[in-house]
Design a protein around this motif. Structure first.
Motif, PDB file in Angstrom:
ATOM      1  N   UNK A  36      -6.539   0.754   4.822  1.00 40.14           N
ATOM      2  CA  UNK A  36      -5.390   1.637   5.107  1.00 40.14           C
ATOM      3  C   UNK A  36      -4.775   2.171   3.821  1.00 40.14           C
ATOM      4  N   UNK A  37      -5.618   2.656   2.949  1.00 40.11           N
ATOM      5  CA  UNK A  37      -5.147   3.188   1.679  1.00 40.11           C
ATOM      6  C   UNK A  37      -4.157   4.334   1.894  1.00 40.11           C
ATOM      7  N   UNK A  93     -19.245   4.663   1.175  1.00 37.59           N
ATOM      8  CA  UNK A  93     -18.726   3.299   1.148  1.00 37.59           C
ATOM      9  C   UNK A  93     -17.292   3.238   0.634  1.00 37.59           C
ATOM     10  N   UNK A  94     -16.953   4.069  -0.360  1.00 41.11           N
ATOM     11  CA  UNK A  94     -15.588   4.023  -0.883  1.00 41.11           C
ATOM     12  C   UNK A  94     -14.597   4.533   0.153  1.00 41.11           C
ATOM     13  N   UNK A  95     -14.993   5.518   0.952  1.00 47.18           N
ATOM     14  CA  UNK A  95     -14.125   6.023   2.014  1.00 47.18           C
ATOM     15  C   UNK A  95     -13.973   5.009   3.143  1.00 47.18           C
ATOM     16  N   UNK A  96     -15.072   4.365   3.513  1.00 49.00           N
ATOM     17  CA  UNK A  96     -14.997   3.345   4.567  1.00 49.00           C
ATOM     18  C   UNK A  96     -14.094   2.200   4.144  1.00 49.00           C
ATOM     19  N   UNK A  97     -14.199   1.787   2.881  1.00 47.20           N
ATOM     20  CA  UNK A  97     -13.340   0.722   2.385  1.00 47.20           C
ATOM     21  C   UNK A  97     -11.878   1.142   2.425  1.00 47.20           C
ATOM     22  N   UNK A 114      -1.279  13.870  -3.988  1.00 49.31           N
ATOM     23  CA  UNK A 114      -2.089  15.067  -3.762  1.00 49.31           C
ATOM     24  C   UNK A 114      -3.321  14.724  -2.945  1.00 49.31           C
ATOM     25  N   UNK A 115      -3.992  13.662  -3.299  1.00 47.80           N
ATOM     26  CA  UNK A 115      -5.155  13.155  -2.573  1.00 47.80           C
ATOM     27  C   UNK A 115      -5.173  11.635  -2.667  1.00 47.80           C
ATOM     28  N   UNK A 116      -5.649  10.952  -1.650  1.00 52.06           N
ATOM     29  CA  UNK A 116      -5.873   9.516  -1.780  1.00 52.06           C
ATOM     30  C   UNK A 116      -6.910   9.249  -2.872  1.00 52.06           C
ATOM     31  N   UNK A 117      -6.758   8.219  -3.659  1.00 49.64           N
ATOM     32  CA  UNK A 117      -7.760   7.930  -4.701  1.00 49.64           C
ATOM     33  C   UNK A 117      -9.180   7.817  -4.156  1.00 49.64           C
ATOM     34  N   UNK A 168      -8.472  -0.728  -6.399  1.00 50.41           N
ATOM     35  CA  UNK A 168      -7.224  -1.299  -6.877  1.00 50.41           C
ATOM     36  C   UNK A 168      -6.032  -0.686  -6.160  1.00 50.41           C
ATOM     37  N   UNK A 169      -6.088   0.624  -5.947  1.00 45.05           N
ATOM     38  CA  UNK A 169      -4.958   1.289  -5.303  1.00 45.05           C
ATOM     39  C   UNK A 169      -4.784   0.816  -3.862  1.00 45.05           C
ATOM     40  N   UNK A 170      -5.886   0.510  -3.192  1.00 45.37           N
ATOM     41  CA  UNK A 170      -5.770  -0.012  -1.826  1.00 45.37           C
ATOM     42  C   UNK A 170      -4.988  -1.318  -1.808  1.00 45.37           C
ATOM     43  N   UNK A 171      -5.047  -2.058  -2.890  1.00 48.87           N
ATOM     44  CA  UNK A 171      -4.340  -3.345  -2.964  1.00 48.87           C
ATOM     45  C   UNK A 171      -2.838  -3.184  -3.087  1.00 48.87           C
ATOM     46  N   UNK A 172      -2.383  -1.988  -3.451  1.00 52.38           N
ATOM     47  CA  UNK A 172      -0.941  -1.791  -3.640  1.00 52.38           C
ATOM     48  C   UNK A 172      -0.190  -1.633  -2.326  1.00 52.38           C
TER      49      UNK A 172
END
Length: 841
Positions: free
Chosen positions: A513-514, A504-508, A482-485, A471-475
């Motif tokens: 471009x989170x 997989x979550x890191x690759x996504x 402090x850290x990327x989600x 969801x945060x990547x969509x913003x």
């Protein structure tokens, strides 16, 4: 001139030539250069007179060396050799280098000479000849195919030098096989660092001087074009004007100069070196696509006449794709504004994304004293991220304002609190009034997932963190955190043994471009960490190379993670001496920062390296503080198990079984809520039995394979190896050793021929077993008992016994006598070096 009927002495074979050559010590590049030269001219010498041919290749391809080898062979046959076409009547063979440099009169004489079918002529020139030289080359090629130079293959490196096949492959991948660059690389190759840097990404630093020298030979237009090729994306190159020359012509000239691959791409070492050498005022800012590049140009037009609001609007459009330009525009707007603090928050965010946390912190510091400023609360949120990047998260926590009414601020506060204390206050997330936007929804999801992560339902917490990351990547928010989600979700997935989910979550997040520019290095570093845990060192070093090629300096937090990744690679794949060197560099980062919960995985790795290098005090204070944090938080079952598992490993490495007990108790307590902790507790119990001499082969293999399934392949291999070293049953020994190799192969290279090395060798009339042969090779490589044990998954004591047995079998009277006898048998094998062991053999 000789006619076709003239006698010709057959060319000696390469082996015969080498045998007859005087014995001189050559560098790897000299040997390889001579080999390439001989190979290039052999076809020219394989035909009857007249000798006619063409040698072509870019600058540095070895054309002159090939012609020198040709002249040497012709001179041995008693033939007279000329270097100009005008003097052809007095010689037998004309050999012309740099034919494109001939004066017009000499070119006319060359055309006339080549027109004589019985004239012996060999010409060397650069690719893409023009005019008369093209006609001369075409006529000569009718007699013999041209000798085309310019690229070196891994097979050629292996055939001539003692560089292993996997290193040769990595060198060619880095240099693009360009002859002059690859020759420099084989001389720079250091076999001692291959375990730490298997993809040889550090070659760019070593070769930077020779690349800089080659760049200095280019005119300004070609140098600037090469800089653009190395720093811009293809879509952005289309926007870069090249007066008087097309990009195709520029690329062709770059290939001729020996700086580009045949397809026009700069090899990795050239790209990295150019980025390091290009002056700051000529460094273009990379944008995401053609549209964003156009926006960059548009934003900078007539800025002097723009109002502050116009400048801010243009900067807002650039911030996520070109933060450095946005930062400059914001600063310009602040200078023209009546109240510069109105732009301070935007300046700080752009600076943070551009990789300058100090400038960002200075911007936020302007707002923090202003209690009534509308941006003060956001500045406090952002300042916390700056302090976290510096490795002191608790300072940011102290600065953080109470902004519970904002969903995004609540999520940022939750990240800070979890990272500092490993605990969060209870209670749900209050619903927001009205219709929340994407950032609010994603922030609420993140806050809820972080809160649940300190509870007992660890599986649900991990799944919720993954959803929150998506969801945060969509913003598309680039606000400092402090850290990327995605990093938090990946860390949680690792804490439940779900390695594939973490990857997989890191690759996504990277693909989407989170968090914008500031998070690129962090996400890549965590991907490298996952690859290390998955026993994929080549993938890990490739990702670390990507980090090294990013623009700007790493923030301290990222430097610490990088140091931990490099230490992890060295601990698993390098010698103790190499690990000591790497860990010495990492120690500087350890002492300059404090570890929060999100950094605990790296603290565990560094503590094991400290134990392995006999410097446990290096991390003792940090480990004690981390364990106190987890204990004060009630040992949350999601965030505690990995650090306590590392504590068990540390006790094993230090040879202090009593240190395992408290960590085992925590794992047993967490097992009720965490299947991952339960498996670690079981593996710890089996390991304790092994250390006590009670080896149950079924239990050891089951636990070892279970560890691999939980993302701990290295630990599983060590458990199996310890079991093998402590059993007296030879069949069990073989089973457990095979299990260790299966779980974490050492990835040793094959021989130069590509065949597996023999399993039995005859030495002084006595047969060595498979294991003794392996030990003998490692002795010749200068490895200690400990390093031999780590390479073969046996104990140092077992390695010592093997060496003693080898010594008796070959009747060696001293260490030097043993090395001499082993060297006589094994010294000629590929990859074997002959140095003394560090321990008394």
């Amino acid at each position: 001139m000789f006619s076709d009927a003239s006698p010709r002495t057959p060319a000696p074979s390469r082996d015969a030539a080498r045998a007859s050559a005087p014995h001189t010590r050559r560098s790897p590049s000299e040997s390889l250069s001579a080999f390439l030269a001989e190979s290039a001219v052999t076809p020219l010498l394989a035909v009857e007179l007249p000798i006619r041919g063409v040698v072509s290749g870019p600058v540095g391809a070895g054309k002159s060396a090939a012609l020198a080898a040709l002249r040497a062979e012709l001179s041995e046959r008693g033939l007279r050799i000329g270097a100009t076409p005008s003097g052809a009547a007095a010689v037998d063979v004309v050999v012309i280098d740099d034919a494109e440099s001939l004066a017009p009169g000499e070119m006319d004489a060359l055309q006339a000479l080549v027109a004589e079918s019985d004239a012996s002529v060999v010409v060397a020139h650069l690719p893409r000849p023009t005019g008369e030289l093209r006609a001369v080359s075409a006529r000569l090629q009718k007699t013999c195919p041209p000798a085309l130079l310019g690229e070196i293959t891994p097979e050629q490196i292996v055939e001539v030098t003692r560089i292993p096949a996997h290193c040769a492959q990595a060198i060619v991948e880095q240099t693009g096989g360009l002859t002059w660059l690859t020759l420099a690389a084989v001389d720079a190759h250091d076999p001692g660092v291959c375990g730490v840097d298997p993809t040889h990404r550090d070659l760019s630093r070593t070769l930077r001087t020779v690349i800089a020298h080659r760049l200095d030979s280019l005119d300004d237009a070609h140098r600037h074009s090469l800089e653009a090729l190395c720093t811009l994306r293809p879509s952005e190159l289309a926007l870069r004007a090249t007066p008087g020359m097309t990009w195709d012509a520029m690329v062709a000239d770059g290939c001729t100069a020996g700086l580009l691959a045949p397809n026009g791409a700069p090899p990795p070492v050239v790209r990295t070196a150019v980025r390091a050498l290009v002056p700051a005022h000529r460094m273009p800012e990379g944008s995401a696509d053609v549209a964003s590049a156009e926006r960059v140009s548009e934003a900078w037009r007539d800025t002097a006449a723009s109002t502050p609001s116009q400048l801010i609007a243009r900067a807002d459009g650039l911030r996520t794709t070109a933060p450095a330009q946005a930062w400059a525009l914001y600063r310009q707007a602040a200078a023209a504004s009546d109240d510069p603090t109105d732009v301070a928050l935007a300046i700080g965010i752009a600076a943070f994304n551009a990789g300058d946390p100090d400038a960002a912190g200075a911007a936020f510091d302007r707002l923090l004293p202003l209690a009534d400023h509308p941006h003060r609360a956001l500045a406090a949120d952002a300042a916390a991220a700056v302090w976290a990047s510096r490795g002191v998260l608790e300072v940011g926590a102290a600065l953080h304002a109470d902004t519970a009414g904002t969903a995004a601020s609540r999520a940022r506060a939750a990240l800070i609190t979890l990272g500092r204390d490993a605990r969060l206050g209870g209670g749900g997330v209050p619903p927001l009034p009205g219709s929340p936007d994407t950032l609010s929804v994603a922030s609420d999801a993140l806050t809820a997932a972080l809160t649940d992560s300190v509870g007992d339902d660890v599986g649900a917490a991990v799944d919720d963190l993954v959803v929150a990351s998506e969801l945060y990547s969509s913003t598309h928010s680039d606000f400092p955190l402090v850290e990327p989600p995605a990093v938090v979700a990946a860390a949680a997935a690792l804490s439940t043994g779900r390695l594939a989910l973490a990857a997989s979550v890191l690759e996504s997040a990277q693909a989407r471009r989170q968090c914008g520019h500031w998070a690129r290095a962090r996400i890549l570093l965590w991907r490298a960490w996952i690859a290390i845990l998955a026993a994929e060192p080549l993938a890990a070093t490739t990702l670390l190379t990507e980090v090294a090629e990013l623009d700007g300096e790493l923030v301290p937090r990222d430097r610490l993670i990088l140091a931990a990744c490099e230490t992890a690679l060295a601990r698993r794949y390098a010698t103790t001496a190499e690990l000591i060197t790497v860990f010495h560099g990492a120690a500087r980062e350890i002492h300059q920062q404090r570890f929060d919960v999100f950094l605990f995985p790296f603290l565990g790795e560094l503590s094991l390296a400290a134990a392995r290098t006999d410097t446990p005090d290096t991390t003792q204070r940090q480990v004690d503080a981390a364990l106190s944090t987890l204990a004060a938080a009630g040992e949350p079952p999601l965030w505690s198990p990995l650090l306590h598992w590392n504590g068990i490993q540390r006790g094993i490495l230090l040879g202090r079984p009593e240190l395992l007990v408290p960590h085992a108790h925590v794992l047993l307590a967490a097992a009720a809520h965490s299947p991952f902790a339960a498996r670690l507790a079981t593996a710890g119990r089996v390991w304790t039995d092994v250390l006590a001499g009670r080896v149950d082969p079924v239990a050891v293999q089951d636990s070892a394979r279970d560890l691999r399934a939980q993302g701990l392949a290295w630990d599983g291999a060590r458990l199996a190896a310890h079991g093998a070293a402590r059993t007296t049953d030879r069949q069990v020994y073989a089973q457990l050793l095979a299990c260790a190799r299966e779980l974490h192969p050492t990835q040793a290279p094959r021989s130069a021929s590509g065949h597996e090395e023999p399993t039995m060798l005859e030495l002084q009339g006595t047969a060595l077993s498979d294991r003794e042969t392996e030990v003998a090779r490692l002795v010749l490589q200068g490895k200690t008992y400990i390093e031999i044990g780590q390479s073969l998954f046996i104990s140092p004591r077992t390695a010592e016994h093997h060496i003693a047995r080898i010594r008796r079998r070959v009747d060696a009277t001293s260490r030097s006598d043993l090395l001499t006898k082993l060297r006589a048998m094994l010294g000629g094998e590929d990859g074997i070096t002959t140095s003394h062991t560090q321990e008394d053999t």
